[in-house]
Design a protein around this motif. Structure first.
Motif, PDB file in Angstrom:
ATOM      1  N   ALA A   1       0.833  -1.202   0.000  1.00 17.19           N
ATOM      2  CA  ALA A   1       0.000   0.000   0.000  1.00 17.19           C
ATOM      3  C   ALA A   1       0.872   1.259   0.000  1.00 17.19           C
ATOM      4  O   ALA A   1       0.548   2.256  -0.664  1.00 17.19           O
ATOM      5  CB  ALA A   1      -0.925  -0.007   1.225  1.00 17.19           C
ATOM      6  N   VAL A   2       1.994   1.215   0.718  1.00 14.46           N
ATOM      7  CA  VAL A   2       2.937   2.341   0.705  1.00 14.46           C
ATOM      8  C   VAL A   2       3.504   2.528  -0.700  1.00 14.46           C
ATOM      9  O   VAL A   2       3.603   3.653  -1.203  1.00 14.46           O
ATOM     10  CB  VAL A   2       4.068   2.115   1.720  1.00 14.46           C
ATOM     11  CG1 VAL A   2       5.160   3.177   1.558  1.00 14.46           C
ATOM     12  CG2 VAL A   2       3.530   2.130   3.145  1.00 14.46           C
ATOM     13  N   GLU A   3       3.856   1.436  -1.352  1.00 12.15           N
ATOM     14  CA  GLU A   3       4.389   1.513  -2.713  1.00 12.15           C
ATOM     15  C   GLU A   3       3.372   2.134  -3.662  1.00 12.15           C
ATOM     16  O   GLU A   3       3.724   2.990  -4.490  1.00 12.15           O
ATOM     17  CB  GLU A   3       4.774   0.121  -3.202  1.00 12.15           C
ATOM     18  CG  GLU A   3       5.364   0.118  -4.602  1.00 12.15           C
ATOM     19  CD  GLU A   3       5.812  -1.257  -5.054  1.00 12.15           C
ATOM     20  OE1 GLU A   3       6.471  -1.346  -6.103  1.00 12.15           O
ATOM     21  OE2 GLU A   3       5.512  -2.244  -4.348  1.00 12.15           O
ATOM     22  N   ALA A   4       2.115   1.739  -3.530  1.00  8.07           N
ATOM     23  CA  ALA A   4       1.080   2.317  -4.389  1.00  8.07           C
ATOM     24  C   ALA A   4       0.930   3.812  -4.136  1.00  8.07           C
ATOM     25  O   ALA A   4       0.779   4.604  -5.083  1.00  8.07           O
ATOM     26  CB  ALA A   4      -0.251   1.596  -4.144  1.00  8.07           C
ATOM     27  N   GLY A   5       1.002   4.226  -2.862  1.00  7.89           N
ATOM     28  CA  GLY A   5       0.898   5.642  -2.541  1.00  7.89           C
ATOM     29  C   GLY A   5       2.067   6.447  -3.075  1.00  7.89           C
ATOM     30  O   GLY A   5       1.900   7.573  -3.558  1.00  7.89           O
ATOM     31  N   VAL A   6       3.264   5.869  -3.003  1.00  9.69           N
ATOM     32  CA  VAL A   6       4.452   6.548  -3.533  1.00  9.69           C
ATOM     33  C   VAL A   6       4.349   6.708  -5.040  1.00  9.69           C
ATOM     34  O   VAL A   6       4.596   7.789  -5.592  1.00  9.69           O
ATOM     35  CB  VAL A   6       5.727   5.762  -3.153  1.00  9.69           C
ATOM     36  CG1 VAL A   6       6.934   6.284  -3.942  1.00  9.69           C
ATOM     37  CG2 VAL A   6       5.996   5.866  -1.663  1.00  9.69           C
ATOM     38  N   ASN A   7       3.980   5.646  -5.737  1.00 10.13           N
ATOM     39  CA  ASN A   7       3.901   5.691  -7.195  1.00 10.13           C
ATOM     40  C   ASN A   7       2.838   6.663  -7.695  1.00 10.13           C
ATOM     41  O   ASN A   7       2.943   7.186  -8.807  1.00 10.13           O
ATOM     42  CB  ASN A   7       3.622   4.290  -7.745  1.00 10.13           C
ATOM     43  CG  ASN A   7       4.793   3.353  -7.553  1.00 10.13           C
ATOM     44  OD1 ASN A   7       5.948   3.784  -7.445  1.00 10.13           O
ATOM     45  ND2 ASN A   7       4.527   2.052  -7.474  1.00 10.13           N
ATOM     46  N   ALA A   8       1.817   6.919  -6.872  1.00  9.56           N
ATOM     47  CA  ALA A   8       0.736   7.812  -7.277  1.00  9.56           C
ATOM     48  C   ALA A   8       1.032   9.280  -6.966  1.00  9.56           C
ATOM     49  O   ALA A   8       0.277  10.159  -7.391  1.00  9.56           O
ATOM     50  CB  ALA A   8      -0.565   7.395  -6.590  1.00  9.56           C
ATOM     51  N   ASN A   9       2.110   9.542  -6.232  1.00 14.42           N
ATOM     52  CA  ASN A   9       2.425  10.920  -5.839  1.00 14.42           C
ATOM     53  C   ASN A   9       3.715  11.372  -6.513  1.00 14.42           C
ATOM     54  O   ASN A   9       4.804  10.955  -6.112  1.00 14.42           O
ATOM     55  CB  ASN A   9       2.566  11.007  -4.319  1.00 14.42           C
ATOM     56  CG  ASN A   9       2.652  12.444  -3.834  1.00 14.42           C
ATOM     57  OD1 ASN A   9       3.027  13.348  -4.572  1.00 14.42           O
ATOM     58  ND2 ASN A   9       2.297  12.666  -2.576  1.00 14.42           N
ATOM     59  N   PRO A  10       3.653  12.247  -7.529  1.00 15.45           N
ATOM     60  CA  PRO A  10       4.862  12.682  -8.239  1.00 15.45           C
ATOM     61  C   PRO A  10       5.803  13.534  -7.386  1.00 15.45           C
ATOM     62  O   PRO A  10       6.947  13.757  -7.766  1.00 15.45           O
ATOM     63  CB  PRO A  10       4.299  13.479  -9.414  1.00 15.45           C
ATOM     64  CG  PRO A  10       2.951  13.932  -8.959  1.00 15.45           C
ATOM     65  CD  PRO A  10       2.432  12.838  -8.084  1.00 15.45           C
ATOM     66  N   MET A  11       5.325  14.017  -6.243  1.00 15.06           N
ATOM     67  CA  MET A  11       6.190  14.788  -5.345  1.00 15.06           C
ATOM     68  C   MET A  11       7.050  13.885  -4.474  1.00 15.06           C
ATOM     69  O   MET A  11       7.937  14.353  -3.758  1.00 15.06           O
ATOM     70  CB  MET A  11       5.351  15.721  -4.477  1.00 15.06           C
ATOM     71  CG  MET A  11       4.668  16.835  -5.251  1.00 15.06           C
ATOM     72  SD  MET A  11       3.774  18.003  -4.205  1.00 15.06           S
ATOM     73  CE  MET A  11       2.429  16.970  -3.622  1.00 15.06           C
ATOM     74  N   ILE A  12       6.770  12.579  -4.522  1.00 15.13           N
ATOM     75  CA  ILE A  12       7.561  11.608  -3.768  1.00 15.13           C
ATOM     76  C   ILE A  12       8.287  10.659  -4.715  1.00 15.13           C
ATOM     77  O   ILE A  12       9.488  10.412  -4.560  1.00 15.13           O
ATOM     78  CB  ILE A  12       6.662  10.809  -2.804  1.00 15.13           C
ATOM     79  CG1 ILE A  12       5.970  11.749  -1.822  1.00 15.13           C
ATOM     80  CG2 ILE A  12       7.468   9.759  -2.056  1.00 15.13           C
ATOM     81  CD1 ILE A  12       4.978  11.062  -0.916  1.00 15.13           C
ATOM     82  N   ASN A  13       7.563  10.140  -5.693  1.00 15.33           N
ATOM     83  CA  ASN A  13       8.150   9.213  -6.661  1.00 15.33           C
ATOM     84  C   ASN A  13       9.167   9.942  -7.538  1.00 15.33           C
ATOM     85  O   ASN A  13       8.829  10.884  -8.248  1.00 15.33           O
ATOM     86  CB  ASN A  13       7.040   8.612  -7.538  1.00 15.33           C
ATOM     87  CG  ASN A  13       7.548   7.478  -8.411  1.00 15.33           C
ATOM     88  OD1 ASN A  13       8.565   6.852  -8.108  1.00 15.33           O
ATOM     89  ND2 ASN A  13       6.846   7.210  -9.484  1.00 15.33           N
ATOM     90  N   GLY A  14      10.421   9.527  -7.450  1.00 14.65           N
ATOM     91  CA  GLY A  14      11.488  10.197  -8.171  1.00 14.65           C
ATOM     92  C   GLY A  14      12.113  11.345  -7.405  1.00 14.65           C
ATOM     93  O   GLY A  14      13.066  11.975  -7.874  1.00 14.65           O
ATOM     94  N   VAL A  15      11.579  11.645  -6.221  1.00 12.91           N
ATOM     95  CA  VAL A  15      12.121  12.724  -5.377  1.00 12.91           C
ATOM     96  C   VAL A  15      12.651  12.136  -4.067  1.00 12.91           C
ATOM     97  O   VAL A  15      13.847  12.210  -3.774  1.00 12.91           O
ATOM     98  CB  VAL A  15      11.048  13.796  -5.094  1.00 12.91           C
ATOM     99  CG1 VAL A  15      11.629  14.904  -4.196  1.00 12.91           C
ATOM    100  CG2 VAL A  15      10.520  14.386  -6.386  1.00 12.91           C
ATOM    101  N   LEU A  16      11.763  11.547  -3.274  1.00 19.53           N
ATOM    102  CA  LEU A  16      12.177  10.894  -2.031  1.00 19.53           C
ATOM    103  C   LEU A  16      12.418   9.403  -2.218  1.00 19.53           C
ATOM    104  O   LEU A  16      13.054   8.765  -1.376  1.00 19.53           O
ATOM    105  CB  LEU A  16      11.123  11.117  -0.946  1.00 19.53           C
ATOM    106  CG  LEU A  16      10.960  12.558  -0.456  1.00 19.53           C
ATOM    107  CD1 LEU A  16       9.847  12.644   0.579  1.00 19.53           C
ATOM    108  CD2 LEU A  16      12.258  13.097   0.120  1.00 19.53           C
ATOM    109  N   VAL A  17      11.881   8.854  -3.294  1.00 18.81           N
ATOM    110  CA  VAL A  17      12.103   7.449  -3.633  1.00 18.81           C
ATOM    111  C   VAL A  17      12.507   7.393  -5.109  1.00 18.81           C
ATOM    112  O   VAL A  17      11.892   8.062  -5.944  1.00 18.81           O
ATOM    113  CB  VAL A  17      10.834   6.600  -3.404  1.00 18.81           C
ATOM    114  CG1 VAL A  17      11.087   5.150  -3.803  1.00 18.81           C
ATOM    115  CG2 VAL A  17      10.398   6.677  -1.941  1.00 18.81           C
TER     116      VAL A  17
END
Length: 230
Positions: free
Chosen positions: A155-171
């Motif tokens: 569920a955390v992975e899905a949330g990260v992938n759906a948020n462009p402010m985290i995906n590619g930034v914090l992860v």
């Protein structure tokens, strides 16, 4: 007629005194040496890279103004790298949260400047009752608590992938690495209305390394960068 005058005369009298009072001279030297050793034991080397440029440079003044308002002069970046697979499992994500939580306890840290996938600022967005009159958007932290299962990690992975402010930034885009950001105060801001904790680069370096050593495991690689780590 005296052979020496002025400061030479004073040195002559001092030399004669120590020759005649050898025991007093030895005791005085021992006392001075002991005092110097005691002072050296408490000596601390403070090498602040922010102080390397000439203070008169206009860009240095501009940098000081920006740091006083927004911080950033003592920022630290911690990389959590999965040696096998991605960070999206219970163990790795809980390591990220544990490091993040420990950073909040470091004296002088700026709490709102700490960012990771487990801070409250990392949000997950979802639409409830979609395409109905009561449709609403739910905003919640991606990882508010330590995980209990790999299902929660998914569920955390899905949330990260759906948020462009985290995906590619914090992860990282491939999910193999995550970033933990922190900043620290070494001086009290001029505009501060209340007393705030401060620290220095040496203590930041020691605190960050102690945290990394605490959570270092064979399955993840932990590395830190930033001005205090230099």
């Amino acid at each position: 007629m005296e052979q020496y005058t002025g400061s030479d005369r004073s040195l002559e009298l001092l030399a004669r005194f120590f020759i005649r009072q050898r025991r007093v001279g030895v005791a005085l030297q021992i006392a001075i040496a002991s005092l110097c050793i005691w002072a050296m034991l408490g000596l601390r080397l403070r090498d602040d890279p922010n102080a390397w440029p000439p203070h008169s440079d206009p860009f240095v003044h501009l940098n000081e103004q920006i740091m006083a308002t927004f911080g950033g002069g003592n920022s630290v970046s911690i990389e959590v790298l999965a040696k096998d697979g991605t960070i999206f499992n219970k163990s790795h994500l809980n390591t990220i949260k544990a490091i993040t939580d420990d950073l909040f306890l470091v004296p002088g840290v700026i709490p709102y400047a700490i960012r990771s996938v487990s801070t409250l600022s990392s949000e997950s967005y979802a639409y409830l009752n979609r395409d109905t009159p009561s449709e609403t958007m739910s905003v919640s932290p991606i990882m508010p608590e330590a995980l209990q299962s790999d299902k929660e990690a998914a569920a955390v992975e899905a949330g990260v992938n759906a948020n462009p402010m985290i995906n590619g930034v914090l992860v990282s885009k491939d999910g193999k690495a995550a970033l933990i950001l922190a900043d620290f105060r070494t001086e009290t801001p001029a505009h501060a209305l209340v007393k705030v904790d401060t620290t220095d680069p040496v203590d930041i370096y020691r605190a960050v390394n102690a945290i990394l050593n605490k959570y270092r495991t064979p399955s993840v690689e932990l590395r830190a960068a930033g001005t205090p780590i230099i």
